[in-house]
Structures are given as C-alpha cells and as structure tokens.
Write a protein that holds these residues in place. Structure first.
Motif, PDB file in Angstrom:
ATOM      1  N   VAL A 330       0.841  -1.199   0.000  1.00  0.00           N
ATOM      2  CA  VAL A 330       0.000   0.000   0.000  1.00  0.00           C
ATOM      3  C   VAL A 330       0.880   1.254   0.000  1.00  0.00           C
ATOM      4  N   GLN A 348      -8.894   5.448  -0.776  1.00  0.00           N
ATOM      5  CA  GLN A 348      -8.601   4.124  -0.241  1.00  0.00           C
ATOM      6  C   GLN A 348      -8.864   3.033  -1.280  1.00  0.00           C
ATOM      7  N   THR A 349      -9.931   3.194  -2.061  1.00  0.00           N
ATOM      8  CA  THR A 349     -10.240   2.193  -3.078  1.00  0.00           C
ATOM      9  C   THR A 349      -9.116   2.077  -4.098  1.00  0.00           C
ATOM     10  N   LEU A 351      -5.838   2.837  -3.588  1.00  0.00           N
ATOM     11  CA  LEU A 351      -4.665   2.223  -2.966  1.00  0.00           C
ATOM     12  C   LEU A 351      -4.851   0.724  -2.793  1.00  0.00           C
ATOM     13  N   THR A 352      -6.072   0.304  -2.425  1.00  0.00           N
ATOM     14  CA  THR A 352      -6.328  -1.113  -2.195  1.00  0.00           C
ATOM     15  C   THR A 352      -6.134  -1.920  -3.472  1.00  0.00           C
ATOM     16  N   ALA A 372      -6.957  -5.575   3.653  1.00  0.00           N
ATOM     17  CA  ALA A 372      -6.886  -4.130   3.424  1.00  0.00           C
ATOM     18  C   ALA A 372      -7.170  -3.363   4.707  1.00  0.00           C
ATOM     19  N   GLU A 373      -8.219  -3.754   5.433  1.00  0.00           N
ATOM     20  CA  GLU A 373      -8.536  -3.065   6.684  1.00  0.00           C
ATOM     21  C   GLU A 373      -7.374  -3.162   7.661  1.00  0.00           C
ATOM     22  N   PHE A 376      -4.407  -0.773   6.447  1.00  0.00           N
ATOM     23  CA  PHE A 376      -4.651   0.653   6.682  1.00  0.00           C
ATOM     24  C   PHE A 376      -4.644   0.979   8.177  1.00  0.00           C
ATOM     25  N   ARG A 392      -5.502   8.994   7.533  1.00  0.00           N
ATOM     26  CA  ARG A 392      -6.754   9.329   6.865  1.00  0.00           C
ATOM     27  C   ARG A 392      -6.909  10.845   6.833  1.00  0.00           C
ATOM     28  N   PRO A 417     -13.246   7.004   1.824  1.00  0.00           N
ATOM     29  CA  PRO A 417     -12.117   7.548   2.586  1.00  0.00           C
ATOM     30  C   PRO A 417     -10.911   7.830   1.691  1.00  0.00           C
ATOM     31  N   PHE A 419      -6.526   8.999   1.965  1.00  0.00           N
ATOM     32  CA  PHE A 419      -5.373   8.935   2.852  1.00  0.00           C
ATOM     33  C   PHE A 419      -4.251   9.800   2.307  1.00  0.00           C
TER      34      PHE A 419
END
Length: 891
Positions: A330, A348-349, A351-352, A372-373, A376, A392, A417, A419
């Motif tokens: 990430v 976030q989407t 980067l994931t 992923a959770e 992060f 974030r 979200p 980051f």
C-alpha cells in the motif's frame, strides 16, 4: 500587560525545559534570588534588560525577542500602532503545530500537550531574522525557505516572526477551501502588519491555472506602498524550487514565468544537517535539561539530521522497511502515485486495488479477506513525532457566506475515505523509486478509481513516458472526459487522424472555452516528438489563433526557419504584444540579420519607452557607437538606477565576444560601480587576458574581501602554485565557508598532505554526504593521473551506494587488469537498478554468448522506465519485428 505576561510565560517555559529551580537559575545567571523571583512573579515591574540577558543566556532563549517584550511591557515602544482587524489572527494566538510545525514530543499530564524542543539557530536564521527586521521597520518582503523534508524550515519561520508578535502583527494561513483558492480569493484583503504563511508553497505557486495568478497577486501586494508592511514566508522542497526557477529550453512552454520572477532573490536554502556549531549548541541545550534534543542527539549526532529525527523520520522509515507485505505494498502504491503526479489525498479504493501487483505470488496467495482493513489500520498507527505513515484525511468543506459569490465548478472528488502519505516517506519514495515503473494493478486502479482531471492527465503522461502506451491512451480518454485540457487536445487529434473532424472541432472548442491554450501548445510538442509534424503544426496554429504567446513565438521561429521573414516578423510582434518579452529580442535579431538598423533602433526605442532596461542598455550602446555620448550616458544611468545589473553584464559579454575588450571592461566597471561583486572577477579575468596581472590581482583581492568564491579559489590556486600551502588552505577554507562545496575534497587533500588528519577527516565526512561531489572530484583526480587518489574518492562514494562511483571503480579495476574485481563492482552497480549499469551488464553477457542472462538484465533496465535509444537496446527492451517496427511490451 499582555507583553509582560508573554515575557514571563516564555521564561517559565524555558525554566521548565531546562529542568532548573529558580535558586539554581539565580546561581548560574549570577543574579540575586530576589531578582530572579520577581522576574517570574505576576504583579511585579518588568525585569531589567540586564536581568533578561542573564536569564536568556542560561535558559538558551532568544534574548532579542524577550528584550522586545520587555520594552513593550515597560512602555518604551508601542505594541500595536494602528491596530485593526484583518485576515488571520494575532501571532500570539497561533499554536505553531496548527501552522504545520512538526510536533516532536508531548508533555505528560492528564491532557498531554505537544511541546517543541529548544530551538537551535543556524546560518540561515540570520538572513531570516534580517527579513523580519525589515518588516518590523515598515518594509514589505518575502522569503521562501528551500530544503528537503523535515529540515526545520517551518520551525525557523515560526521562531523568526516572534519579534513581530508584541508589535501587534497578525498571521494569515490561507487553506480553506483549498490553499490555492483561499490565497487567490483573499490576497487583496490582506492588511498591513500581516505575515502571510505559505507553508509548502507548491500547493499555492504550483497549482495548475492558479499558481501564476497567485504569484502575480503576491507581487502586487509586495510592491504597493500603501499596503506596507507585509511579510510573506513560505517553504519549498528543492525539486519544486528547481521546477519553478529553472528556465525551460528555448522554444519549450514556460508555465512558471511569474513564479520564477517572484522567487528570484527571495529563496533561502536550509541545510539537511546540523553543522558542528549547531551540534554544539544542541548539546548544550541537552545538557541543560532538554530531553527531546538529548534523545535526538543520541540517535542522529553522526549524520547531523536532528530535525528529521525530531519529526519522526527514522521511525517512519523503520515502519516502512519492516511493514507487513500488504502494508508495504500500500505504501509503495502511495509513493508511486505521489511521485507520478497524483494529488495529496489518495482514495482508499485506489490504494487497495493498486497494491495487488506489488505483492509476491506467495503473499498474494496468503491474503486474508480483511487484509486491506488490517493494512490501513497498521499504517495509521502514530510514530515518534505524532506522525503516521499513511493517515486518513480529506478535503475541507467549502464555507461561503449566504448569497456570496460561488466558486467555479470543480470536479467531484472520489467517494469514500482518502489517505495522505507522510511527507518523509513521500520524499523517500521519490528518491528510491524514481527509476521504477509501477505494475499493471497501479494503472488499472488509477483508471478505475481516480476522478480528478489533473491526476488522470499526469498519470497518462507518466504511463506514456514509461512505454505503457495502452494505459496512457485509456487514461487520456478518462482525463479528457473529466475536462483535462491537454488530454482533450490529445483526444481531438486522435479523432482528426481517424477522420472524425466534427468531433475533433467540438473538443478543440472545449479547450478554447476553458482558456487553456497552453494545452494545445504542449500537445503540439508531443505530436512533433511522436513523429506527426503535420498534426503538431495544426495544433500550434490553433493555439496561435487563440492568442497563446508561446504558440505565436514558436510559429514565428518556424516561419523564420522557412525563410519567411515577413511572416516571422508578424508572429514575433504578436507574441511580444501578448506578453512574450524574448519575442522582441528575436525580432531585433531578425532585423539585424536583414541589415535593417533603423528598424532595430526603432524597436529598442519602443521597448525602452516601456521601461525595458535591457533595451535601454542596447539603445545606449547604439547611441554611443553613433557618437551620441550624452544620450548614451543618460540611458546607461537609467539602467544603473533601475539596478538591472544583468543588462550591463550582458552588454559587457557582447563586447567581449566581439573582441572589444576595452568596451567590455567599461561595462564590467559600470556593474562593479553599481555594486555587483561578481563583475569584479569578470573584470579581473579580462585584465588577465590583456596581460595586466597587477590589475587583475588587485581586483581578485577586492572580490575575495567580499567572500566571492571564484576570487577566493583563484587566489588560493595562485598561493598553491607558489608553494604557499598554508595560505592556499586558508583561502580554500574561506571559499568553503562562503558556500563553495565543490572545493571541500580538494581542501581535505591539502590538509591531509599537511598532516592535519583530523581536519581532513572532518572535510571528507562533510563531502561524504554528497556522493556526486566525491565522484566529480574523483574524476578530476583520474584525469590528472592520480589513480590512487581517484580510487579512494570513488570508494567513498561507492560506500554510499552511488552507482556511478561503482562503475568508475569497475573501470579502474579493468584498467589495472583486475577483471574479477571489475566484475564485482559492475554487479554491485547493477544491484542498485542503475539503467546504465544494467545495460552494460546485459551487453557483457551478450558478448559472452549468455543470451538468457543478457535478456534478464535488459528486462530489468526496461522495468526502471529509464530507457535508451540505441538499436541493440531497443531490440531487447521493446522487441522489434523483422521489418524493424516496434512491438509493444504488452504484446
């Protein structure tokens, strides 16, 4: 009363930081206990100036700032003449952390409070203090501190403005709704006695379509007498400063002309490390009880990067290097996104999905459903200095009064979200990953999740540069759909080539309506580079028809090259009228080539009437040659009065090129008389060429007295050649102290030869922070035949991981017949992923018949994205069909 309270608060903070009792303070300051007690006690009279000086000496506090507070408290100066309301708030009401000063620790308690370590002044603080003093005396000014991440730029600005606080100054930090919009909307409302805080000034000056307008507004603010005094303080990373201040190549777009003019003479470099004096001061503060500095010195004394340590950089780096595979993936996706031009706020989407191909096959196979959770959450954990590798964030909501003017529509941000990557890790990524090409998942995630036109447009160009041509094409289409003007131009040209002229015209109209004709000029240059001269010409003509100064200038050049002088003159005139001053210079040259001297004179007269000092100087030269000495002198004096020394120097160089040495000397002398120290060395060199050794020596001595590094080096070399090694070393040392870092290694060698090994080692350590510097001096040693000296310097640079130095060492080993040792160094250089080293390894494998090994190294070179153009390399890097046409990497 406010000034006295602030004075006592600062004394109390200093006492707490020093960890002393008032009795201990009295003893160390050689003051009576009652005197010290009353200095801290509310309700008492302000302490005397002598008491303040004694206390600040022990507590390591800035005495001048506290003396100013004492004078206000004693009624000796007016704290806030003409006090009124304006943008921002009083300096005393600001928390430095709200101004983006990096936090360095926290004071324990029920509610921990962020604290700053004691401040260590360095060389740049003196110039910063001078700028603040000028502002306090009623003069507007601007200074931008340039340095890498976490080097203390923002803290230096905060410390410098403290003397303005008791004088009633306010501080305005534009950031809502965005930094650039806030600055542009409200600069006209800035009141006198305001500090304008432009931390990370690239977010203001580098913003597309707004940066140039902000620079113009700041220039207007600084030059309007009725709005004085204001002080503009900013910070920049070196890469942004270079981007804004370096002149583009002739004929290339110039997107930062106003910013470059604004920054000229207004930047100040902040070093990456503490020098020996700063380290000693920090040590004194640590010994007096500053635990934050004591901890930082324990970790970072060797490399001198105290501010980076305090800001949490080492812990950030450790967290990155020791992250889980998913967290590191990430972070690497975020680093690549930022270095390739994506905005601060990374969805976030994105980067994931982007991180997937950064994982190895085994790590991918072991992914948990909630990977992923977990990644992060891990990256959001704070490190030393209250920073997180990836935190974030989000854009601030836009707040406007009811019924007020609404801003222009902006693209909707990506949902979900977002980051922000830590600054230090962003810069680390730019430094360590600049040769690497992101994997396919990165481009796919960008295409799927990014929505801002600039993000998409920047990535499309980045993909094109890295030969990811299919991704570049599809990202261009997405960017065009979002309104990115360059991508619209790209798409329009594609529709033209496909025969869909109607659609192309609609797209061109959108660009014109957006007012960004630069996009057409940029697109024209790219089509020309891609081998489509007709398409480039059509785009350039469209931009010129729309009044783009750059396009008009380029069209003029093309007409000139084609022999169409009349057409070239027409375009040059239009370009000059639309704000391209160098068009007038080229127009003059055009008339000079045609022998139209009256036309030349008329143009210079026109420009001189508009205040162009260069034109004044040239016109004066013409009048002097015509015998009008009185008219020439009047114009020369106007140039001197305008302090445009560059024009005088340019005229001197023109005379020198024409072998009119007497005329050149006269112009250099005028520049010297106007205060240009560097003109002394030019004049001295001229005297050397004419054989006036005595006159040259006198001028070099005069320039050396002003610490001109060129003069110091000349005199030092003269002493060295005369055998006066001690005198030479002293002069070289003065040059180093004056900022000439390139002479560091030579001075170290002199000290080494003189037996001063400690002094030599100190200088070698100083040079070791710059492997490029070591390599440069090693090359000079090799050219002089000092192979052993060159080898030692190359080895020092190679020890820092410098690929070029490793290559040079390999060459030296080969020259000595040590082929095994050479191969070792070649392999070490290749391990750094240096494209040159990798290609050399590939060619060596190819010559040895190891085709598989050669292909491996060629592929590694291709993956860096830094490709070369020889036919042999293209066959391996891109692949070629039998007829010689390129085969895309993805086929």
């Amino acid at each position: 009363m406010a000034a006295l309270n602030e004075l006592r608060k600062r004394l109390a903070d200093g006492l707490a930081r020093a960890g002393l009792t008032k009795t201990q303070l009295a003893a160390r300051a050689e003051l009576g206990r009652t005197t010290v007690q009353e200095a801290f006690q509310a309700g008492r009279q302000p302490p005397s100036a002598e008491t303040i000086v004694a206390l600040t000496r022990v507590l390591r506090l800035p005495d001048q700032q506290l003396l100013d507070l004492r004078r206000v408290a004693a009624g000796e100066i007016d704290p806030a003449p003409g006090k009124g309301h304006g943008l921002g708030q009083p300096i005393t009401e600001w928390d430095p952390h709200d101004l983006e000063v990096h936090p360095a620790g926290a004071r324990s308690g029920p509610l921990p409070q962020r604290v700053l370590p004691g401040y260590v002044p360095r060389d740049h603080d003196r110039l910063l203090t001078d700028a603040v003093l000028e502002a306090a005396q009623g003069n507007s000014g601007m200074l931008v501190l340039v340095g890498t991440s976490s080097t203390g730029k923002t803290r230096a600005c905060w410390e410098a403005i403290q003397p303005l606080a008791p004088r009633g100054w306010r501080l305005w930090h534009p950031f809502d709704p965005t930094r650039a919009e806030a600055a542009l909307d409200d600069l006209e409302s800035v009141a006198p006695r305001t500090v304008i805080w432009l931390n990370e000034a690239q977010h203001y000056l580098g913003t597309p379509r707004l940066g140039e307008r902000i620079a113009a507004a700041i220039h207007a603010l600084l030059t309007h007498a009725e709005r004085r005094p204001v002080l503009v303080l900013g910070t920049l990373w070196p890469e942004y400063a270079d981007q804004y201040t370096v002149l583009p190549p002739a004929g290339s777009p110039d997107p930062h002309s106003r910013v470059r003019e604004l920054l000229a003479g207004r930047t100040l470099t902040v070093p990456d490390t503490f020098d020996q004096d700063a380290l000693r001061t920090a040590s004194d503060l640590a010994q007096d009880g500053d635990q934050l500095l004591a901890d930082a010195l324990a970790r970072a004394r060797t490399d001198g990067q105290i501010t980076q340590d305090l800001a949490g950089a080492p812990e950030l780096l450790r967290r990155y290097e020791h992250s889980t595979p998913t967290a590191k993936a990430v972070l690497q996706a975020a680093m690549d996104a930022r270095r390739l031009g994506v905005d601060l706020h990374l969805p976030q989407t994105f980067l994931t999905d982007a991180a997937i191909d950064y994982l190895s096959d085994q790590d991918y196979d072991e992914l948990a459903d909630d990977w992923a959770e977990a990644a992060f959450a891990d990256l959001a954990r704070l490190v030393h200095g209250k920073q997180a590798p990836l935190r974030r964030t989000g854009a601030r909501p836009k707040r406007r009064p009811p019924g007020g003017p609404t801003a222009a529509l902006t693209p909707s941000p990506a949902t979900g979200p977002a980051f922000r990557l830590a600054d230090y890790l962003e810069q680390h990524g730019r430094t360590t990953r600049w040769r690497l090409c992101p994997p396919a998942s990165f481009w796919a995630a960008a295409y799927t999740h990014l929505t801002h036109p600039d993000d998409l447009g920047n990535l499309a160009i980045a993909a094109e540069h890295r030969h990811r041509l299919q991704w570049a094409h599809h990202l261009q289409i997405r960017a065009a759909d979002a309104g990115h003007t360059y991508s619209l131009a790209y798409l329009a040209r594609m529709r033209e080539k496909a025969g869909d002229q109607e659609c192309a015209e609609v797209l061109y109209q959108q660009i014109t309506e957006a007012g960004d004709t630069n996009a057409l000029t940029d697109a024209a240059e790219r089509w020309r580079e891609a081998g489509d001269p007709e398409g480039a010409k059509a785009l350039l003509r469209r931009a010129a028809d729309a009044g783009d100064a750059e396009a008009l200038f380029l069209m003029a050049g093309r007409r000139k090259a084609a022999g169409d002088r009349e057409g070239a003159e027409a375009f040059y005139r239009k370009a000059a009228d639309t704000g391209r001053p160098d068009a007038l210079v080229d127009l003059v040259e055009l008339k000079e080539e045609a022998g139209d001297w009256e036309g030349v004179k008329a143009l210079y007269e026109q420009a001189a009437e508009d205040g162009d000092t260069y034109a004044m100087a040239r016109l004066a030269d013409i009048r002097e040659e015509a015998g009008d000495q009185e008219g020439a002198e009047d114009l020369y004096q106007q140039v001197v009065d305008a302090e445009d020394l560059d024009s005088l120097i340019y005229l001197a160089q023109m005379k020198e090129d024409a072998e009119d040495l007497d005329g050149a000397a006269a112009f250099y002398q005028r520049a010297v008389d106007a205060g240009d120290i560097h003109a002394l060395t030019e004049l001295a060199q001229l005297k050397l060429e004419t054989g006036d050794l005595e006159g040259a020596a006198a001028l070099y001595e005069q320039a050396a007295d002003a610490d001109d590094t060129a003069a110091l080096n000349y005199l030092a070399q003269s002493r060295e050649w005369a055998g006066d090694m001690e005198g030479a070393a002293a002069l070289y040392q003065r040059a180093v102290d004056a900022g000439d870092t390139h002479i560091v290694v030579h001075l170290a060698r002199l000290k080494e030869e003189a037996g001063d090994l400690d002094g030599a080692e100190t200088l070698y350590q100083q040079a070791a922070t710059s492997p490029n510097l070591l390599t440069t001096h090693a090359t000079l040693r090799a050219q002089a035949g000092d192979w052993e000296g060159a080898k030692a310097l190359y080895q020092r640079a190679a020890d820092t991981g410098h690929a070029g130095a490793m290559m040079h060492l390999a060459w030296l080993r080969e020259r000595a017949g040590d082929h095994e040792g050479a191969q070792t160094f070649y392999q070490q250089a290749a391990a750094t992923d240096s494209p040159d080293a990798l290609i050399l390894q590939a060619e060596m494998r190819e010559e040895a018949g190891d085709q598989a090994g050669a292909e491996t190294f060629y592929q590694r070179a291709a993956d860096t994205g830094e490709l070369h153009n020889s036919e042999a390399k293209e066959r391996w890097l891109y692949g070629l069909d039998p007829d010689g046409s390129p085969t895309p990497p993805w086929s």
